[in-house]
Design an enzyme around this catalytic site. Structure first.
Site, PDB file in Angstrom:
ATOM      1  N   ASP A 171      29.770  10.631  36.802  1.00 47.11           N
ATOM      2  CA  ASP A 171      29.294  10.579  35.427  1.00 47.11           C
ATOM      3  C   ASP A 171      30.308   9.925  34.493  1.00 47.11           C
ATOM      4  OD1 ASP A 171      26.879  11.713  36.042  1.00 47.11           O
ATOM      5  OD2 ASP A 171      27.418  13.739  35.415  1.00 47.11           O
ATOM      6  N   GLN A 225      36.942  10.180  26.349  1.00 46.97           N
ATOM      7  CA  GLN A 225      37.475   8.903  26.825  1.00 46.97           C
ATOM      8  C   GLN A 225      38.026   8.025  25.707  1.00 46.97           C
ATOM      9  OE1 GLN A 225      34.273   7.152  29.110  1.00 46.97           O
ATOM     10  NE2 GLN A 225      34.618   8.483  30.867  1.00 46.97           N
TER      11      GLN A 225
END
Length: 305
Positions: free
Chosen positions: A84, A260
């Site tokens: 993912d 991220q």
């Protein structure tokens, strides 16, 4: 009955001429899958663009190499090999382009990766050649930081935007406004603002509700709140969330997008989070069942009586 969040696959399938191959391999066996799939797609007559770092590792010629943005601009379908995390990283970029995305699971849970690597070629053939698939649109979030009336930073999130201090084990005080109306104040480790897609990720770990992908809703989930009355809040997906911070907070604050990308800001800034104009288009196999995915990934399966 066709769901309003789905797209006619027959019209889309006929446009699958250029296919992008993406994903960051952790192991050599995954890189071998990139190589094999690249060759398989060429043999099927598709034009293939490979994410540049992967293509360079495979020793491909320059005409097969492309950046993620270039794949989004030129291809009609992106195949991501990985977990993912790989899908999230590529999806944030690809969402602004007219491209569908499907994942081959090489990770752990794989909520966003439909294809089983053991059956990858038969499943892809059924999808690409027989049309045994459909495209589902999912909304993503846009986070922005306002300073002195100007936006100084902006980022997209497929799963969630998380407001938190840059240092761990620090609490922050903040005030949340929804559509410019005061909603609540909180002292906690931070706040998770989650899409339905992200409701099975970080939000779930913090005690947030699971939202089915078709819901037009956003979940606000507190992180270790310093009160017994704090609860997750589900609001309309078209709401605009604004967060203001107490001046005495630590000077180093962040908005994390899918864990991220980090947008740094100070207590004097205002954080805005709302639905992005971009949409993620996920390609699913025809037999895709969201509730079966939940049962399998979260261990809800039991032997039938």
């Amino acid at each position: 009955m066709k769901h309003p969040n789905t797209i006619d696959i027959k019209a889309l399938q006929s446009s699958f001429q250029i296919i992008g191959l993406l994903g960051k391999p952790r192991h050599d066996v995954t890189l071998q899958m990139h190589k094999n799939l690249f060759q398989w797609l060429l043999e099927k007559g598709y034009q293939v663009l490979v994410e540049r770092p992967i293509g360079e590792q495979l020793g491909l010629s320059e005409n097969y190499l492309a950046s993620v943005d270039e794949i989004g601009q030129q291809a009609q379908l992106a195949i991501v090999i990985g977990g993912d995390g790989n899908v999230l990283g590529r999806a944030r970029t690809l969402a602004k382009y007219d491209i569908a995305l499907i994942g081959i699971n090489r990770g752990n849970l794989g909520f966003l990766t439909d294809i089983d690597p053991k059956n990858a070629y038969s499943q892809l053939q059924a999808c690409l050649e027989d049309g045994d698939c459909f495209v589902e649109e999912r909304f993503i979030l846009e986070a922005s930081v306002e300073r002195n009336g100007k936006i100084i930073a902006r980022g997209n999130a497929v799963n969630e935007a998380v407001v938190h201090p840059a240092k761990i084990a620090h609490m922050i005080d903040f005030h949340v406004y929804i559509n410019d109306k005061f909603a609540f104040s909180q002292r906690s480790d931070g706040l998770i603002i989650s899409t339905p897609t992200g409701s099975t990720a970080y939000s779930l770990s913090a005690g947030g509700p699971i939202l089915t992908p078709q819901l037009n809703a956003i979940a606000l989930v507190p992180m270790f709140p310093h009160t017994l009355s704090s609860r997750p809040l589900v609001i309309d997906g078209d709401s605009k969330i604004s967060i203001r911070f107490a001046e005495y907070n630590t000077s180093q604050l962040e908005v994390g997008c899918d864990s991220q990308v980090a947008l740094e800001f100070s207590p004097d800034d205002i954080v805005h989070i709302q639905k992005s104009p971009d949409k993620l288009r996920l390609l699913h196999l025809k037999n895709y069942n969201y509730y079966k995915v939940l049962s399998s990934k979260l261990g809800w399966l039991r032997n039938s009586v």
